[in-house]
Design an enzyme around this catalytic site. Sequence first.
Site, PDB file in Angstrom:
ATOM      1  N   LEU A   8       0.947  -1.294   0.054  1.00 39.57           N
ATOM      2  CA  LEU A   8       0.104   0.179   0.010  1.00 39.57           C
ATOM      3  C   LEU A   8       1.025   1.119  -0.053  1.00 39.57           C
ATOM      4  O   LEU A   8       1.528   1.413   1.054  1.00 39.57           O
ATOM      5  CB  LEU A   8      -0.848  -0.072   1.200  1.00 39.57           C
ATOM      6  CG  LEU A   8      -2.157  -0.683   1.250  1.00 39.57           C
ATOM      7  CD1 LEU A   8      -3.046  -0.589   2.568  1.00 39.57           C
ATOM      8  CD2 LEU A   8      -3.061  -0.517   0.117  1.00 39.57           C
ATOM      9  N   SER A   9       0.774   1.975  -1.042  1.00 40.13           N
ATOM     10  CA  SER A   9       1.713   3.218  -1.090  1.00 40.13           C
ATOM     11  C   SER A   9       1.291   4.474  -0.791  1.00 40.13           C
ATOM     12  O   SER A   9       1.894   5.446  -0.767  1.00 40.13           O
ATOM     13  CB  SER A   9       2.240   3.222  -2.598  1.00 40.13           C
ATOM     14  OG  SER A   9       1.213   3.915  -3.449  1.00 40.13           O
ATOM     15  N   GLY A  10      -0.172   4.284  -0.361  1.00 36.35           N
ATOM     16  CA  GLY A  10      -0.828   5.688   0.028  1.00 36.35           C
ATOM     17  C   GLY A  10      -1.279   6.390  -1.331  1.00 36.35           C
ATOM     18  O   GLY A  10      -1.659   7.467  -1.391  1.00 36.35           O
ATOM     19  N   SER A  14      -3.178   1.388  -5.537  1.00 35.98           N
ATOM     20  CA  SER A  14      -2.897   0.314  -4.606  1.00 35.98           C
ATOM     21  C   SER A  14      -4.136   0.265  -3.556  1.00 35.98           C
ATOM     22  O   SER A  14      -4.551  -1.082  -3.082  1.00 35.98           O
ATOM     23  CB  SER A  14      -1.633   0.170  -3.617  1.00 35.98           C
ATOM     24  OG  SER A  14      -1.534   1.559  -3.107  1.00 35.98           O
ATOM     25  N   CYS A 100      13.721  -0.631  -8.956  1.00 30.17           N
ATOM     26  CA  CYS A 100      12.978  -0.837  -7.497  1.00 30.17           C
ATOM     27  C   CYS A 100      11.897  -1.780  -7.529  1.00 30.17           C
ATOM     28  O   CYS A 100      11.911  -2.487  -6.448  1.00 30.17           O
ATOM     29  CB  CYS A 100      12.199   0.758  -7.535  1.00 30.17           C
ATOM     30  SG  CYS A 100      11.167   0.754  -5.817  1.00 30.17           S
ATOM     31  N   GLY A 124      -0.353  -2.201  -7.278  1.00 30.80           N
ATOM     32  CA  GLY A 124      -1.269  -1.443  -7.921  1.00 30.80           C
ATOM     33  C   GLY A 124      -0.937  -1.053  -9.248  1.00 30.80           C
ATOM     34  O   GLY A 124      -1.017  -0.040 -10.057  1.00 30.80           O
ATOM     35  N   CYS A 200      10.898   6.473  -7.488  1.00 29.78           N
ATOM     36  CA  CYS A 200       9.876   5.596  -6.938  1.00 29.78           C
ATOM     37  C   CYS A 200      10.107   5.680  -5.479  1.00 29.78           C
ATOM     38  O   CYS A 200      11.131   5.215  -4.821  1.00 29.78           O
ATOM     39  CB  CYS A 200      10.479   4.124  -7.437  1.00 29.78           C
ATOM     40  SG  CYS A 200      10.138   2.743  -6.729  1.00 29.78           S
TER      41      CYS A 200
END
EC number: 2.8.1.13
Length: 395
Positions: A8-10, A14, A100, A124, A200
Site C-alpha cells: 500500500l503506497s498511499g 494500490s 525498484c 497497484g 520510486c
Amino acid sequence: MKRVIIGLSGGVDSSVAAYLLKQQGYEVIGLFMKNWHDDSVTISNECPWLEDSNDAMLVAEKLGIPFQTVDLSEQYKERIVDYMFHEYEKGRTPNPDVLCNREIKFDVFMNIALELGADYVATGHYCRKGVIQKDGNDIYQLLAGKDGNKDQSYFLCQLSQQQLSKSLFPIGELTKPEVRKIAMELDLVTAEKKDSQGLCFIGKVKLPDFLQQQLKPKEGVIVEIPKEQSIYNSVEPKFNSEEEKLKYLSRKIDYKVDLGKVVGKHQGAHYFTKGQRKGLAVGGTLEPLFVIDTNVDDNVIYTGQGKEHPGLLKKALFIANEEIHWIREDLALKVDETMQVMARIRYRQPLQNATLHKVDSGLYVEFEDFQSAITEGQFAAWYIGDELIGSGVIS
C-alpha cells in the site's frame, strides 16, 4: 483463504487493488514500504513518506485490513541509490523505477511477505498476469494493462518467472478513470490524490537536486554540433556480415570539441542525459537544443538543434550478455537466431517494429525506423502482441 500482502503506497491504485482482492475473497494485509528517510534531499519540508503512510493506514482502516510499515531504507540505499549514483558517474542514465521493482518490491519486499505467510504479493500496477501450459509446466506471462494510456508492464520488465508466479495485479483489467470511480464510491482518502511524481517511493524529490547532493558540480562547456558536420555524412561501408552491419548501426560517435562550437557552460556533464532539452540555458538558436551526447571524463555536453538532428537518431542498440533478461526463458534466442518483436526504449513510447539478433557477445535490437535518443543505462523491452517477453540494459 489465500493470504495476499499488498504494497500500500498511499496512492489510489494500490488502495483500489486492496479493495478488489478483498472482494475476491483473499485474506488481505497492507504493508507500507518506507524506503527513504534522509530528509536532506527532499525538496520541500513536507514529509511525503509520512503523509503517504498515513493515507495508506486510513485506507487499510476503511477496508478493515491489518496494516503495518516496513523500513527498507537500508536496502533501498544500497541497491537503488548507490547504483544510480554509480551509473550517473559513468555517464549512463539508470531507470530507478525498473530497478525498484526488481530489487525492492519483488525481492526484498516479496521475501518479507512470504516470511509472513503470504501466498501472493500484490501491487497497484497497470499490467496483467497470464499463465500457459508448456510441456506440463506452468509458464507465467507478463501482459500489458488494459488501459493503453497507463500500461506499466515496462516497469516490470526485469521480473522473473519465480517473481511472477507469486504476483497479483488486481487493477490490470481496469482503466485509471474506473479505478478513481471505485475509490470515490468507497469514499477513500486517496480517491482524488494526484499520481506520484519523482523517484520510486522516495517521494517528492527532484532528480537534479538529488544528484547534486552526491555528485559535485563541476563547470564544463556545452558544444553545439551542426547537422551538416561531416561525421554524419560518412558513406556506409560494405559489410562482410550481418553482425558488422549491426555494430555499425549501433555505434557510438566519438565527439570532439573541435567538431562544433562552444555555446555555453554547464555545472556537470553527469547531470544531463541524451535527448534532454531542459536545463541547458542556451538561447538564440533557430531550433531548440537537445543533448546528443555527454562525456563525463572530459566534462563536455554535446548538443544539436532540433528533434531530427542526426546525432539523436539511431536504428540499432546493443545489450551485453550479462544484461539480457528473458521473462519467457522458453523463448530465449540462441546465437545466430533472430526474432520479430515490438520494442520500446522508454516508458510510454509507442511500441516499434524491431528484430532481435543474438550474437556471441550479446543481443542487437534493430529497429525498422530511426529511434531518438537511445540512452545507455536505460532498459529496452520487447513484446510479442501484448506480452512483454524480455528486456535488457542498453550498452
